[in-house]
Design an enzyme around this catalytic site. Structure first.
Site, PDB file in Angstrom:
ATOM      1  N   ALA A 138      14.697  47.051  -3.517  1.00 37.13           N
ATOM      2  CA  ALA A 138      15.955  47.543  -4.101  1.00 37.13           C
ATOM      3  C   ALA A 138      17.078  47.283  -3.110  1.00 37.13           C
ATOM      4  O   ALA A 138      16.950  47.548  -1.918  1.00 37.13           O
ATOM      5  CB  ALA A 138      15.879  49.033  -4.404  1.00 37.13           C
ATOM      6  N   LYS A 139      18.144  46.736  -3.636  1.00 36.28           N
ATOM      7  CA  LYS A 139      19.343  46.459  -2.832  1.00 36.28           C
ATOM      8  C   LYS A 139      20.332  47.563  -3.159  1.00 36.28           C
ATOM      9  O   LYS A 139      20.728  47.719  -4.322  1.00 36.28           O
ATOM     10  CB  LYS A 139      19.871  45.088  -3.257  1.00 36.28           C
ATOM     11  CG  LYS A 139      21.268  44.700  -2.875  1.00 36.28           C
ATOM     12  CD  LYS A 139      21.466  43.296  -3.448  1.00 36.28           C
ATOM     13  CE  LYS A 139      22.778  42.596  -3.281  1.00 36.28           C
ATOM     14  NZ  LYS A 139      23.896  43.213  -2.731  1.00 36.28           N
ATOM     15  N   VAL A 140      20.706  48.335  -2.126  1.00 36.01           N
ATOM     16  CA  VAL A 140      21.590  49.478  -2.381  1.00 36.01           C
ATOM     17  C   VAL A 140      22.808  49.409  -1.456  1.00 36.01           C
ATOM     18  O   VAL A 140      22.749  48.821  -0.375  1.00 36.01           O
ATOM     19  CB  VAL A 140      20.858  50.833  -2.175  1.00 36.01           C
ATOM     20  CG1 VAL A 140      19.681  50.963  -3.132  1.00 36.01           C
ATOM     21  CG2 VAL A 140      20.418  51.040  -0.723  1.00 36.01           C
ATOM     22  N   SER A 160      23.196  46.421   0.985  1.00 38.84           N
ATOM     23  CA  SER A 160      24.164  45.498   0.403  1.00 38.84           C
ATOM     24  C   SER A 160      25.312  45.294   1.382  1.00 38.84           C
ATOM     25  O   SER A 160      25.709  46.225   2.079  1.00 38.84           O
ATOM     26  CB  SER A 160      24.674  46.103  -0.907  1.00 38.84           C
ATOM     27  OG  SER A 160      25.379  45.158  -1.639  1.00 38.84           O
TER      28      SER A 160
END
Ligand code: FBP
Length: 280
Positions: A186-188, A212
């Site tokens: 997951a890119k947060v 991110s």
């Protein structure tokens, strides 16, 4: 029939191997022409040409380059020996003024035909379109499993009801959504502190969480944030503007390589590349 026989359908071990090195990722995102428009290329006009950014993506530090379909179709054939392709499946222009949503612009099968090793998918948890987006993600995730492709979720909670899209609880929820829905990574957005990033990483269980990039900051400020994220357990970075909006993208990639893959301090990373500058 699942591609990996004998494993669960969820978080397949090794599915992200092609886009990681030693379990860590440095994904160069270049879908900004769709998401933000050519305005993002103004700081370094040569980046309007996708070849310029694919050339940057051949740096050793980069584990994958994330682009939309049209760019992949036209430019990836010239780079397939030197660049690992992450197919950013959905995306919406900045001209769209509605509740956050993202059109699915290519199929997983088509991305696999072009040579992608992984898919990327934006998920706006909290949007009024969350239900449809989750269903689209389900289809893409299951097709990616059939091809043995990694799955990266751009997990960006936003929408009418969401007051703060980078609060610690929101970002922890964002990373958890990746785990719950079957992403490998997951890119947060960075939630503002090491403690909050640690909570986001804990919330994701064994699934990897990457930071991110955000809008461009100074060399030292950016490397410091990445260092904090790594110390908090992040598995790397998915970054666009903080690389391609620099006159010397190779220098910041040298520094990022030191921080992400060699566990260097910010001072060591700044020293690792002649082109990097400490802040005043
Ligand atoms: P940056 O590192 O430039 O922030 O890029 C990351 C990214 O997720 C891109 O893949 C995407 O184009 C953009 O940010 C979307 O940003 P936002 O939706 O916040 O405007």
């Amino acid at each position: 029939m699942w591609y990996f026989a004998g494993t669960s359908t969820h978080m397949i071990p090794g599915a992200d191997d092609a886009i990681t090195r030693d379990g860590k990722a440095l994904i160069l995102a270049y879908d900004h022409g769709l998401e933000h428009g050519p305005v993002d290329f103004e700081p370094v006009p040569a980046t309007t040409d996708p070849s310029t950014v694919f050339d940057v993506g051949t740096h050793d530090a980069v584990t994958a380059v994330a682009v939309q379909k049209g760019v992949a179709e036209a430019y990836y054939p010239s780079y397939e020996d030197d660049v690992t392709l992450l197919a950013k499946l959905n995306g919406t222009s900045n001209l769209w003024m509605g509740e956050p949503d993202s059109a699915v612009n290519w199929s997983v099968d088509y991305a696999a035909d072009i040579g992608a090793d992984a898919i990327g998918f934006t998920f706006y948890g909290g949007s009024n379109h969350e239900v449809e987006m989750a269903e689209e993600f389900r289809q893409a995730q299951e097709q990616a499993r059939e091809h043995g492709m990694g799955v990266v979720m751009w997990s960006y909670p936003r929408g009418q009801g969401l007051k703060d899209d980078t609060s610690p609880d929101t970002i922890a929820y964002a990373s958890r959504l990746g785990l719950e829905l079957g992403a490998d990574i997951a890119k947060v957005k960075y939630p503002g502190s090491a403690d909050a990033m640690d909570w986001a990483v804990q919330s994701a269980g064994d699934m990897k969480v990457v930071m991110s990039g955000g809008s461009k900051t100074s060399d030292e400020a950016f490397l410091s944030t990445v260092r904090e994220a790594m110390d908090a357990g992040a598995s790397g970075l998915a970054v666009g503007r903080n690389v391609f909006q620099r006159e010397n993208p190779e220098a910041i990639l040298d520094g990022l390589e030191a921080v992400i893959f060699e566990d260097a301090s910010v001072e060591e990373a700044l020293a690792a590349s002649a082109g990097l500058e400490a802040s005043d």
